[in-house]
Design an enzyme around this catalytic site. Structure first.
Site, PDB file in Angstrom:
ATOM      1  N   ASP A 176      -1.833   4.518   7.854  1.00 60.19           N
ATOM      2  CA  ASP A 176      -2.199   5.687   8.652  1.00 60.19           C
ATOM      3  C   ASP A 176      -2.602   5.217  10.046  1.00 60.19           C
ATOM      4  OD1 ASP A 176      -3.497   7.913   9.814  1.00 60.19           O
ATOM      5  OD2 ASP A 176      -4.107   8.684   7.876  1.00 60.19           O
ATOM      6  N   ASP A 200       0.859  -1.187   0.000  1.00 61.61           N
ATOM      7  CA  ASP A 200       0.000   0.000   0.000  1.00 61.61           C
ATOM      8  C   ASP A 200       0.893   1.234   0.000  1.00 61.61           C
ATOM      9  OD1 ASP A 200      -2.350   1.449  -0.049  1.00 61.61           O
ATOM     10  OD2 ASP A 200      -3.105   0.697   1.858  1.00 61.61           O
ATOM     11  N   ASP A 201       0.290   2.370  -0.329  1.00 67.59           N
ATOM     12  CA  ASP A 201       1.056   3.610  -0.346  1.00 67.59           C
ATOM     13  C   ASP A 201       1.376   4.085   1.062  1.00 67.59           C
ATOM     14  OD1 ASP A 201      -1.622   4.222   0.207  1.00 67.59           O
ATOM     15  OD2 ASP A 201      -1.734   5.908  -1.183  1.00 67.59           O
TER      16      ASP A 201
END
Length: 167
Positions: free
Chosen positions: A106, A102-103
Site C-alpha cells: 500500500d 505479502d498480499d
C-alpha cells in the site's frame, strides 16, 4: 444515494480470485531465483501474506516457509510499521535467495522496514498501489491508491442492498 464505506472505492477479492492471482505470482517468479532459478525459502508477511506465500510455496515446491510479523494497521488505520516476530535468522542472512511475500503493498512502509532487514531478498505481492510499488520487485495487479481491497479472510457473505430500487 446510499452511504458508502469510509473508502471511496472498494475492490472485493474472492477466495478463488486470491488463489488465481497467487498462482499467477508463482508463475511470474518461477525460475527467477538466484540458485539456478530456485528460491531457498518463502517468508510470508503476517497476516495477509500467509495465504499467497503458501500458494507460491506449493506451486514452486519450496519446502522452507517462515513468517515475519509486521504490524502496520490498526483495523483500517495505518500506523508506523514494527516487527513483532522475525523469521529464523540463520536462514535469512541478508535475504539472498529468499522470497518475501505479502498480499498487498500500500504505502510501502511495511516492505521498506523488511527490506532494510533483508536487502537482498526478493519482494513479491499480489496487489500493488502506486505509493508502494518502488518497494516491490514483482506483483500481479496494480490498483489505485484510493482503493480499499477487501480480502476474503475479512469478509462474510451477506445480503447487499441494490444501488437503486428496493427489489
Amino acid at each position: 444515494m446510499t452511504d458508502r464505506l469510509p473508502h471511496e472505492k472498494g475492490f472485493h477479492v474472492s477466495w478463488d480470485q486470491m488463489h488465481r492471482d497467487s498462482r499467477a505470482l508463482a508463475w511470474r517468479l518461477d525460475g527467477k531465483g538466484p540458485d539456478d532459478g530456485a528460491w531457498k525459502a518463502v517468508v510470508g508477511i503476517t497476516r495477509g501474506g500467509l495465504v499467497p506465500a503458501m500458494i507460491v510455496a506449493r506451486e514452486l515446491d519450496i519446502r522452507v516457509v517462515d513468517t515475519i510479523s509486521v504490524k502496520s494497521y490498526n483495523h483500517q488505520s495505518q500506523t508506523a510499521a514494527k516487527v513483532l516476530k522475525a523469521p529464523q535468522a540463520d536462514m535469512m542472512g541478508d535475504g539472498t535467495g529468499v522470497l518475501v511475500v505479502d498480499d498487498l503493498v500500500d504505502s510501502g512502509k511495511t516492505l521498506e522496514l523488511v527490506r532494510q532487514l533483508y536487502p537482498k531478498a526478493h519482494f513479491a505481492t499480489v496487489y500493488a498501489k502506486p505509493s508502494g510499488k518502488p518497494q516491490v520487485d514483482t506483483y500481479i495487479t496494480e490498483v489505485s491508491q484510493d482503493t480499499w481491497i477487501f480480502f476474503p479472510w475479512d469478509m462474510a457473505l451477506q445480503y447487499v442492498q441494490p444501488f437503486r430500487g428496493t427489489d
